[in-house]
Motif scaffolding. Structure first.
Motif, PDB file in Angstrom:
ATOM      1  N   ARG A 131      38.146  31.890  51.833  1.00  0.00           N
ATOM      2  CA  ARG A 131      39.226  31.440  51.067  1.00  0.00           C
ATOM      3  C   ARG A 131      40.058  31.695  50.071  1.00  0.00           C
ATOM      4  NH1 ARG A 131      34.578  28.406  51.002  1.00  0.00           N
ATOM      5  NH2 ARG A 131      33.907  28.061  48.264  1.00  0.00           N
ATOM      6  N   PRO A 132      41.510  31.185  49.570  1.00  0.00           N
ATOM      7  CA  PRO A 132      41.542  30.324  48.101  1.00  0.00           C
ATOM      8  C   PRO A 132      40.765  30.510  47.150  1.00  0.00           C
ATOM      9  CG  PRO A 132      42.959  29.989  49.586  1.00  0.00           C
ATOM     10  CD  PRO A 132      41.864  29.549  50.430  1.00  0.00           C
ATOM     11  N   ASP A 133      40.389  31.310  45.749  1.00  0.00           N
ATOM     12  CA  ASP A 133      39.778  31.440  44.893  1.00  0.00           C
ATOM     13  C   ASP A 133      37.845  30.742  45.141  1.00  0.00           C
ATOM     14  OD1 ASP A 133      39.191  31.029  42.396  1.00  0.00           O
ATOM     15  OD2 ASP A 133      39.820  29.104  42.354  1.00  0.00           O
ATOM     16  N   PRO A 134      37.990  32.182  46.360  1.00  0.00           N
ATOM     17  CA  PRO A 134      35.821  31.579  46.403  1.00  0.00           C
ATOM     18  C   PRO A 134      35.567  31.814  45.223  1.00  0.00           C
ATOM     19  CG  PRO A 134      36.123  33.509  46.831  1.00  0.00           C
ATOM     20  CD  PRO A 134      38.122  33.311  46.780  1.00  0.00           C
ATOM     21  N   TRP A 135      35.244  31.666  44.305  1.00  0.00           N
ATOM     22  CA  TRP A 135      34.856  31.968  43.585  1.00  0.00           C
ATOM     23  C   TRP A 135      34.826  31.201  42.047  1.00  0.00           C
ATOM     24  CZ3 TRP A 135      30.393  34.975  44.505  1.00  0.00           C
ATOM     25  CH2 TRP A 135      30.886  35.857  45.649  1.00  0.00           C
ATOM     26  N   ARG A 136      35.803  30.020  42.858  1.00  0.00           N
ATOM     27  CA  ARG A 136      36.147  29.032  41.885  1.00  0.00           C
ATOM     28  C   ARG A 136      36.486  29.890  39.920  1.00  0.00           C
ATOM     29  NH1 ARG A 136      31.047  28.135  43.397  1.00  0.00           N
ATOM     30  NH2 ARG A 136      30.663  26.510  45.436  1.00  0.00           N
ATOM     31  N   ALA A 137      36.641  30.540  40.073  1.00  0.00           N
ATOM     32  CA  ALA A 137      37.822  31.257  38.976  1.00  0.00           C
ATOM     33  C   ALA A 137      39.002  30.619  38.200  1.00  0.00           C
ATOM     34  CB  ALA A 137      37.698  32.771  38.859  1.00  0.00           C
ATOM     35  N   ILE A 141      35.500  37.818  42.014  1.00  0.00           N
ATOM     36  CA  ILE A 141      35.653  36.835  41.238  1.00  0.00           C
ATOM     37  C   ILE A 141      36.872  36.873  40.244  1.00  0.00           C
ATOM     38  CG2 ILE A 141      34.801  35.174  39.802  1.00  0.00           C
ATOM     39  CD1 ILE A 141      31.965  36.998  40.689  1.00  0.00           C
ATOM     40  N   MET A 142      37.058  37.452  39.569  1.00  0.00           N
ATOM     41  CA  MET A 142      38.303  37.206  38.551  1.00  0.00           C
ATOM     42  C   MET A 142      39.825  37.567  39.732  1.00  0.00           C
ATOM     43  SD  MET A 142      36.936  36.728  35.629  1.00  0.00           S
ATOM     44  CE  MET A 142      35.423  37.155  34.451  1.00  0.00           C
ATOM     45  N   ASP A 143      39.892  38.676  40.356  1.00  0.00           N
ATOM     46  CA  ASP A 143      40.626  39.008  41.020  1.00  0.00           C
ATOM     47  C   ASP A 143      41.347  37.850  41.536  1.00  0.00           C
ATOM     48  OD1 ASP A 143      42.220  39.648  43.163  1.00  0.00           O
ATOM     49  OD2 ASP A 143      42.253  42.338  42.401  1.00  0.00           O
ATOM     50  N   SER A 144      40.838  36.811  42.202  1.00  0.00           N
ATOM     51  CA  SER A 144      40.307  36.099  43.089  1.00  0.00           C
ATOM     52  C   SER A 144      41.555  34.757  42.298  1.00  0.00           C
ATOM     53  CB  SER A 144      39.764  35.511  44.263  1.00  0.00           C
ATOM     54  OG  SER A 144      38.541  35.383  43.719  1.00  0.00           O
ATOM     55  N   GLY A 145      40.166  34.877  41.490  1.00  0.00           N
ATOM     56  CA  GLY A 145      41.674  33.721  40.650  1.00  0.00           C
ATOM     57  C   GLY A 145      42.482  33.735  40.026  1.00  0.00           C
ATOM     58  N   ALA A 146      42.881  34.914  39.292  1.00  0.00           N
ATOM     59  CA  ALA A 146      44.555  35.384  39.328  1.00  0.00           C
ATOM     60  C   ALA A 146      45.316  34.554  39.583  1.00  0.00           C
ATOM     61  CB  ALA A 146      44.578  36.323  37.775  1.00  0.00           C
ATOM     62  N   ARG A 147      44.572  35.695  41.384  1.00  0.00           N
ATOM     63  CA  ARG A 147      46.009  35.599  42.208  1.00  0.00           C
ATOM     64  C   ARG A 147      45.913  34.515  42.821  1.00  0.00           C
ATOM     65  NH1 ARG A 147      45.006  38.041  46.380  1.00  0.00           N
ATOM     66  NH2 ARG A 147      43.084  38.873  46.432  1.00  0.00           N
ATOM     67  N   ALA A 148      45.370  32.912  42.548  1.00  0.00           N
ATOM     68  CA  ALA A 148      45.192  31.733  42.952  1.00  0.00           C
ATOM     69  C   ALA A 148      46.329  31.134  42.254  1.00  0.00           C
ATOM     70  CB  ALA A 148      44.171  31.312  43.216  1.00  0.00           C
ATOM     71  N   LEU A 149      46.007  31.831  40.905  1.00  0.00           N
ATOM     72  CA  LEU A 149      47.209  30.934  39.768  1.00  0.00           C
ATOM     73  C   LEU A 149      48.709  31.503  39.695  1.00  0.00           C
ATOM     74  CD1 LEU A 149      45.136  31.516  36.553  1.00  0.00           C
ATOM     75  CD2 LEU A 149      45.375  29.375  37.586  1.00  0.00           C
ATOM     76  N   GLY A 150      48.098  33.172  40.871  1.00  0.00           N
ATOM     77  CA  GLY A 150      49.792  33.370  40.771  1.00  0.00           C
ATOM     78  C   GLY A 150      50.422  35.170  39.741  1.00  0.00           C
ATOM     79  N   THR A 191      28.409  34.023  37.275  1.00  0.00           N
ATOM     80  CA  THR A 191      26.845  34.830  38.141  1.00  0.00           C
ATOM     81  C   THR A 191      27.569  35.193  39.363  1.00  0.00           C
ATOM     82  OG1 THR A 191      25.812  32.825  39.356  1.00  0.00           O
ATOM     83  CG2 THR A 191      25.176  33.626  36.905  1.00  0.00           C
ATOM     84  N   ALA A 192      27.255  36.577  39.670  1.00  0.00           N
ATOM     85  CA  ALA A 192      27.443  36.738  40.966  1.00  0.00           C
ATOM     86  C   ALA A 192      27.299  36.052  42.324  1.00  0.00           C
ATOM     87  CB  ALA A 192      26.637  38.374  41.586  1.00  0.00           C
ATOM     88  N   ASP A 193      26.489  35.146  41.786  1.00  0.00           N
ATOM     89  CA  ASP A 193      25.650  34.351  43.072  1.00  0.00           C
ATOM     90  C   ASP A 193      27.142  33.096  43.215  1.00  0.00           C
ATOM     91  OD1 ASP A 193      23.259  34.568  41.595  1.00  0.00           O
ATOM     92  OD2 ASP A 193      23.085  35.471  43.599  1.00  0.00           O
ATOM     93  N   LEU A 194      26.969  32.531  42.651  1.00  0.00           N
ATOM     94  CA  LEU A 194      27.837  31.476  42.213  1.00  0.00           C
ATOM     95  C   LEU A 194      29.275  31.362  41.920  1.00  0.00           C
ATOM     96  CD1 LEU A 194      25.495  29.261  40.973  1.00  0.00           C
ATOM     97  CD2 LEU A 194      26.146  29.002  42.646  1.00  0.00           C
ATOM     98  N   GLY A 195      29.373  32.470  41.547  1.00  0.00           N
ATOM     99  CA  GLY A 195      31.135  33.271  40.644  1.00  0.00           C
ATOM    100  C   GLY A 195      30.751  31.816  39.349  1.00  0.00           C
ATOM    101  N   PHE A 196      32.594  30.830  38.761  1.00  0.00           N
ATOM    102  CA  PHE A 196      31.948  30.249  37.706  1.00  0.00           C
ATOM    103  C   PHE A 196      31.757  29.482  37.531  1.00  0.00           C
ATOM    104  CE2 PHE A 196      36.061  31.802  34.930  1.00  0.00           C
ATOM    105  CZ  PHE A 196      36.416  33.455  35.150  1.00  0.00           C
ATOM    106  N   ILE A 197      30.579  29.050  36.315  1.00  0.00           N
ATOM    107  CA  ILE A 197      30.103  27.833  36.163  1.00  0.00           C
ATOM    108  C   ILE A 197      30.670  27.116  34.927  1.00  0.00           C
ATOM    109  CG2 ILE A 197      27.718  27.312  36.064  1.00  0.00           C
ATOM    110  CD1 ILE A 197      26.360  29.667  37.154  1.00  0.00           C
ATOM    111  N   ALA A 198      30.730  27.569  33.791  1.00  0.00           N
ATOM    112  CA  ALA A 198      31.362  27.314  33.464  1.00  0.00           C
ATOM    113  C   ALA A 198      32.273  28.025  32.662  1.00  0.00           C
ATOM    114  CB  ALA A 198      30.409  26.539  32.495  1.00  0.00           C
ATOM    115  N   TYR A 199      32.642  27.206  31.249  1.00  0.00           N
ATOM    116  CA  TYR A 199      33.979  28.648  30.361  1.00  0.00           C
ATOM    117  C   TYR A 199      34.515  27.669  29.464  1.00  0.00           C
ATOM    118  CZ  TYR A 199      36.768  24.680  33.431  1.00  0.00           C
ATOM    119  OH  TYR A 199      37.514  23.634  33.722  1.00  0.00           O
ATOM    120  N   GLU A 200      34.960  28.515  28.616  1.00  0.00           N
ATOM    121  CA  GLU A 200      35.737  28.169  27.877  1.00  0.00           C
ATOM    122  C   GLU A 200      36.973  27.594  27.340  1.00  0.00           C
ATOM    123  OE1 GLU A 200      35.123  29.806  23.296  1.00  0.00           O
ATOM    124  OE2 GLU A 200      35.475  31.236  24.392  1.00  0.00           O
ATOM    125  N   THR A 201      37.318  26.543  26.548  1.00  0.00           N
ATOM    126  CA  THR A 201      38.828  26.010  26.369  1.00  0.00           C
ATOM    127  C   THR A 201      38.755  26.163  24.741  1.00  0.00           C
ATOM    128  OG1 THR A 201      37.884  23.557  26.053  1.00  0.00           O
ATOM    129  CG2 THR A 201      37.827  24.306  28.684  1.00  0.00           C
TER     130      THR A 201
END
Length: 408
Positions: free
Chosen positions: A104-110, A139-148, A229-239
């Motif tokens: 699915r798109p952005d599978p790692w919630r990045a 993980i990063m690739d799929s998240g960035a491409r989901a953003l366009g 993590t490699a198991d869960l993808g993005f768990i938390a992120y800075e804003t």
């Protein structure tokens, strides 16, 4: 420019909590179709798991267990009901631990974390995380491409070739470790190469001290960090608030006392435990072995999910004493056998060329009889002799450390 990825990030926290726990029983029912989860959840009424108190009654699954589980039942340790062919990519990380990527798109919630770092549709991203066997690059690739965004799948290393790519494609953003970004910038400066197109960065996988953040800022780069993590993808992120890391959507994050599954008091440091609401590959109370603490209140950026301080060390504080391992789980067992005790901390020192253990235990009513009983339990559980010191409640630091090895 929009401040938030979507309306989910700013919803009332009570509505988010209700939505997560409304979905959780469905996820648990699906998990029961996987043999390892069927065994772990045996005797638990999954329909009753509708709040954090009920969730805390499920045993934690330690990340350190995954390799052994998977070795016994290839490839996913009986924790995944889906066949490997139903996933889009299949990875391995050191351990080895095998990880599938959902189709699915952005599978790692990045995407949320990248959006918070300022990436937008049309940006070009230099992604230096590895694409070889491990999920980091994807993980990063799929998240960035989901953003366009357009992605340069650079991977790590090859500094000269990376500088060629930067000058040719003029990427707006960088993804990778903070250390490698510094290497690129320093190499570019030394050789007169133009890296000025990079204005934003999302870094992970290594410490990101404030000094390095400021050094990037001086070079015109606004850099943010993510806990993934490699198991869960993005768990938390800075804003943009720069006050801790915001927990990602679709995850239930708990902070527990190391060696147990028991949630700590509000604001106290403990081990990160994550439950993911992923029907294809759920993780139910996965204890990651990392320490953090939850920050009070809401983020000034407007996102309303919980915030964590970020990585504060390792929770798996096993230490070898006189040739035998002592683990946080053993300290927790001492606490279970003596419920009159509060917070515990096992201090290991070197005195007169020998290892010495001292168990400090918070207690309302200290007595020599209790101390002797705890000493006997310490010896029974660890098979090692130690000293017990009963101290006043609240006198031990709430830093998540259960075993303090001071032997240098």
């Amino acid at each position: 420019m929009a401040d938030h990825y979507d309306d989910l990030e700013t919803r009332d926290p009570a509505l988010r909590e209700a939505a997560l726990f409304e979905r959780l029983p469905d996820i648990l029912r699906g998990a029961l179709t996987a043999p390892a989860y069927a065994a772990r959840l045996k005797g638990i009424d999954v329909e009753s798991i509708r709040d954090r108190k009920a969730l805390a009654g499920i045993p934690v699954l330690r990340k350190a267990e995954l390799a052994a589980l998977q070795k016994a039942s290839l490839p996913f340790g009986g924790l995944v009901a889906e066949a490997p062919g139903s996933f889009s990519r299949l990875f391995t990380s050191p351990g080895p631990i095998f990880e599938p990527e959902a189709a699915r798109p952005d599978p790692w919630r990045a995407a949320r974390g990248l959006f918070a770092a300022g990436l937008r549709a049309g940006d070009i991203v230099l992604n230096t995380f590895s694409y070889h066997l491990t999920p980091g690059g994807f993980i990063m690739d799929s998240g960035a491409r989901a953003l366009g965004c357009a992605v340069i799948p650079a991977g790590p290393g090859n500094t000269e070739q990376q500088l060629d790519l930067i000058e040719a494609y003029r990427p707006d953003a960088y993804c990778g470790t903070p250390d490698f970004l510094k290497i690129l910038l320093d190499a570019g400066a030394e050789s007169g190469r133009d890296t000025s197109s990079i204005k934003r960065a999302l870094v992970s996988g290594a410490a990101f001290p404030k000094s390095l953040q400021e050094a990037f800022f001086e070079k015109g780069i606004d850099a943010y960090q993510a806990y993934a993590t490699a198991d869960l993808g993005f768990i938390a992120y800075e804003t943009s608030a720069r006050e801790g890391l915001v927990v990602n959507e679709d995850l239930i994050v708990e902070i527990v006392r190391p060696g147990t599954g028991d949630p700590v008091a509000e604001g106290e440091a403990g081990e990160i435990v994550v439950t993911s609401l992923d029907p294809c590959h759920p993780f139910i109370r996965l204890a990651l072995g990392d320490l953090t603490a939850e920050l009070p209140g809401r983020s000034p950026c407007g996102r309303t999910n919980a915030r964590i301080k970020g990585w504060m060390g390792r929770a798996d504080q096993a230490a070898k004493v006189k040739g035998m391992f002592v683990r946080p789980e053993q300290v927790a067992e001492i606490g279970r056998r003596h419920p009159e005790l509060g917070r515990l901390r096992l201090l290991i020192e070197r005195q007169h060329e020998t290892d010495v253990m001292t168990l400090a235990a918070e207690c309302e009513a200290a007595s020599r009889i209790l101390a002797e009983a705890v000493e006997n339990t310490l010896r029974s559980v660890t098979k090692l002799k130690g000293i017990v010191m009963l101290v006043a409640p609240g006198s031990l630091p709430a830093d998540g450390k259960v075993i303090a090895d001071e032997r240098g």
